[in-house]
Scaffold this motif. Structure first.
Motif, PDB file in Angstrom:
ATOM      1  N   VAL A 193     -40.520  15.284  10.840  1.00 32.30           N
ATOM      2  CA  VAL A 193     -39.176  15.351  10.280  1.00 32.30           C
ATOM      3  C   VAL A 193     -39.261  14.985   8.800  1.00 32.30           C
ATOM      4  O   VAL A 193     -39.805  13.944   8.443  1.00 32.30           O
ATOM      5  CB  VAL A 193     -38.228  14.359  10.988  1.00 32.30           C
ATOM      6  CG1 VAL A 193     -36.845  14.426  10.353  1.00 32.30           C
ATOM      7  CG2 VAL A 193     -38.150  14.668  12.472  1.00 32.30           C
ATOM      8  N   ALA A 194     -38.756  15.865   7.945  1.00 31.41           N
ATOM      9  CA  ALA A 194     -38.771  15.597   6.511  1.00 31.41           C
ATOM     10  C   ALA A 194     -37.376  15.769   5.933  1.00 31.41           C
ATOM     11  O   ALA A 194     -36.640  16.668   6.341  1.00 31.41           O
ATOM     12  CB  ALA A 194     -39.749  16.538   5.808  1.00 31.41           C
ATOM     13  N   LEU A 206     -49.529   9.205  10.948  1.00 29.12           N
ATOM     14  CA  LEU A 206     -49.992   9.290   9.562  1.00 29.12           C
ATOM     15  C   LEU A 206     -49.664  10.686   9.029  1.00 29.12           C
ATOM     16  O   LEU A 206     -49.979  11.692   9.671  1.00 29.12           O
ATOM     17  CB  LEU A 206     -51.504   9.060   9.514  1.00 29.12           C
ATOM     18  CG  LEU A 206     -52.093   8.646   8.168  1.00 29.12           C
ATOM     19  CD1 LEU A 206     -51.608   7.259   7.760  1.00 29.12           C
ATOM     20  CD2 LEU A 206     -53.622   8.674   8.235  1.00 29.12           C
ATOM     21  N   PRO A 207     -49.011  10.738   7.850  1.00 31.38           N
ATOM     22  CA  PRO A 207     -48.713  12.064   7.301  1.00 31.38           C
ATOM     23  C   PRO A 207     -49.964  12.683   6.674  1.00 31.38           C
ATOM     24  O   PRO A 207     -50.858  11.969   6.228  1.00 31.38           O
ATOM     25  CB  PRO A 207     -47.660  11.773   6.226  1.00 31.38           C
ATOM     26  CG  PRO A 207     -47.885  10.360   5.823  1.00 31.38           C
ATOM     27  CD  PRO A 207     -48.455   9.652   7.019  1.00 31.38           C
ATOM     28  N   VAL A 208     -50.005  14.002   6.646  1.00 36.76           N
ATOM     29  CA  VAL A 208     -51.141  14.734   6.084  1.00 36.76           C
ATOM     30  C   VAL A 208     -50.630  15.677   4.993  1.00 36.76           C
ATOM     31  O   VAL A 208     -49.658  16.408   5.209  1.00 36.76           O
ATOM     32  CB  VAL A 208     -51.859  15.563   7.174  1.00 36.76           C
ATOM     33  CG1 VAL A 208     -53.086  16.257   6.603  1.00 36.76           C
ATOM     34  CG2 VAL A 208     -52.248  14.674   8.360  1.00 36.76           C
ATOM     35  N   VAL A 209     -51.269  15.638   3.833  1.00 37.32           N
ATOM     36  CA  VAL A 209     -50.853  16.510   2.726  1.00 37.32           C
ATOM     37  C   VAL A 209     -51.978  17.477   2.354  1.00 37.32           C
ATOM     38  O   VAL A 209     -53.144  17.231   2.667  1.00 37.32           O
ATOM     39  CB  VAL A 209     -50.454  15.689   1.465  1.00 37.32           C
ATOM     40  CG1 VAL A 209     -49.349  14.697   1.797  1.00 37.32           C
ATOM     41  CG2 VAL A 209     -51.658  14.978   0.867  1.00 37.32           C
ATOM     42  N   LEU A 217     -46.589  17.906   1.941  1.00 36.80           N
ATOM     43  CA  LEU A 217     -46.669  17.459   3.334  1.00 36.80           C
ATOM     44  C   LEU A 217     -46.848  18.673   4.241  1.00 36.80           C
ATOM     45  O   LEU A 217     -46.057  19.619   4.188  1.00 36.80           O
ATOM     46  CB  LEU A 217     -45.381  16.715   3.699  1.00 36.80           C
ATOM     47  CG  LEU A 217     -45.264  16.199   5.128  1.00 36.80           C
ATOM     48  CD1 LEU A 217     -46.343  15.161   5.437  1.00 36.80           C
ATOM     49  CD2 LEU A 217     -43.876  15.588   5.357  1.00 36.80           C
ATOM     50  N   VAL A 218     -47.902  18.656   5.072  1.00 36.81           N
ATOM     51  CA  VAL A 218     -48.140  19.803   5.949  1.00 36.81           C
ATOM     52  C   VAL A 218     -48.213  19.418   7.425  1.00 36.81           C
ATOM     53  O   VAL A 218     -48.190  20.282   8.299  1.00 36.81           O
ATOM     54  CB  VAL A 218     -49.429  20.583   5.562  1.00 36.81           C
ATOM     55  CG1 VAL A 218     -49.211  21.388   4.289  1.00 36.81           C
ATOM     56  CG2 VAL A 218     -50.626  19.653   5.418  1.00 36.81           C
ATOM     57  N   ALA A 260     -40.547  20.701  -3.953  1.00 36.15           N
ATOM     58  CA  ALA A 260     -41.757  21.495  -3.708  1.00 36.15           C
ATOM     59  C   ALA A 260     -42.438  21.099  -2.386  1.00 36.15           C
ATOM     60  O   ALA A 260     -43.505  21.606  -2.068  1.00 36.15           O
ATOM     61  CB  ALA A 260     -42.737  21.316  -4.866  1.00 36.15           C
ATOM     62  N   GLY A 261     -41.796  20.189  -1.648  1.00 31.42           N
ATOM     63  CA  GLY A 261     -42.385  19.774  -0.375  1.00 31.42           C
ATOM     64  C   GLY A 261     -43.397  18.652  -0.511  1.00 31.42           C
ATOM     65  O   GLY A 261     -44.060  18.281   0.462  1.00 31.42           O
TER      66      GLY A 261
END
Ligand code: ATP
Ligand code: MG
Length: 274
Positions: free
Chosen positions: A142-143, A229-232, A238-239, A176-177
């Protein structure tokens, strides 16, 4: 465990479908997985067919790749469709990769049956290395944007929750995400509804990159005590997110590899001199 599952075993022996369905509804997928290897092949098939679809997907997601491929080949089409729908995208991508190795034609047909959006996301995920963050992550996070108010985020969550892997962490991204912040569900719930996300988010986000090694991902999560853990990507966009359940599997794998390595170490023949 054995005792709680014995009525189930009995129903399997008797082939009592109605009783089985009732018992399976009450059985936790992990309890089934714990005895999975002891079940006869035929009974496993029956279990995977009769389980409610969400439980079936959870059992399925935890099976070895070859077994997953086998079931996608042999289970009734309606069940295969349900499994593909229920699986989270990271598990779906893994399962389809397993089929790809055994039966490329079936893999192609299964992919064609996915809705276009899911298919695109799965194809995206399969590009990453299996042992890196990209190969562990799922895009079902969720972003939100930092200008949103708390009440807007909560309204948004209500819609996003059914498809999200977790809603306990909400990531903040710019136009830009790019990953700019994080807040927990608790942060959100305790804040005044009119507060802006920017005021309550934590801007110091700990993250992995898609090419971060899985052991490093596990270490980060353990060190910071994070369950997600978020992954960029290389641009900081953020992907995906990696969840702790996938990381526990990694640790198990790595431990097994280490044990095998240890076991494979050549012990020089001992020569005793008299
Ligand atoms: P509870 O502990 O009861 O589950 P909590 O709000 O304290 O609720 P935690 O999981 O303890 O939730 O998270 C604490 C803080 O860590 C949250 O405020 C959250 O913003 C922050 N956090 C979560 N993930 C990250 C991350 N990847 N990088 C930096 N901070 C994070
Ligand atoms: Mg806490």
């Amino acid at each position: 465990m054995e005792t709680t599952l014995s009525p189930l075993r009995q129903a399997l022996q008797e082939g009592d479908t109605l009783k089985l369905q009732r018992l399976l509804e009450e059985t936790h997928p992990q309890d089934l997985l714990a005895v999975w290897d002891d079940l006869e092949g035929e009974h496993r098939y029956v279990v995977l067919t009769l389980l409610p679809k969400d439980q079936a997907a959870e059992v399925f997601a935890n099976l070895p790749a070859e077994e997953q491929a086998e079931y996608l080949k042999t289970l009734p089409p309606w069940r295969v469709r349900e499994l593909l729908e229920e699986l989270s995208l990271d598990d779906l991508a893994d399962a389809l990769q397993a089929v790809e190795e055994e039966d490329p034609d079936l893999a192609r047909r299964l992919k064609e049956a996915l809705d276009p959006e899911t298919r695109a996301e799965v194809e995206e995920l399969t590009q990453y290395e299996e042992d890196e963050a990209g190969g562990l992550m799922t895009p079902e996070y969720v972003a939100v944007r930092e200008g949103m108010t708390v009440e807007e985020v909560i309204r948004f969550l209500r819609r996003a929750a059914p498809d999200a892997e977790t809603i306990y962490y909400i990531y903040v991204v710019d136009e830009a995400g790019r990953l700019k912040g994080v807040l927990s569900l608790r942060d959100l719930i305790v804040a005044d509804p009119k507060t802006k996300v920017a005021e309550i988010m934590n801007p110091k986000v700990v993250f992995a990159r898609t090419d971060t090694d899985q052991e490093e991902v596990a270490r980060l999560m353990a060190d910071y005590d994070f369950t997600v853990l978020p992954v960029v990507d290389e641009d900081g966009v953020l992907v995906g997110i990696v969840t702790v359940d996938d990381v526990l599997d990694v640790l198990e794998e790595e431990a097994t590899e280490d044990i095998h390595r240890l076991a494979a170490v050549d012990v020089p023949d001992l020569v005793y001199s008299q």
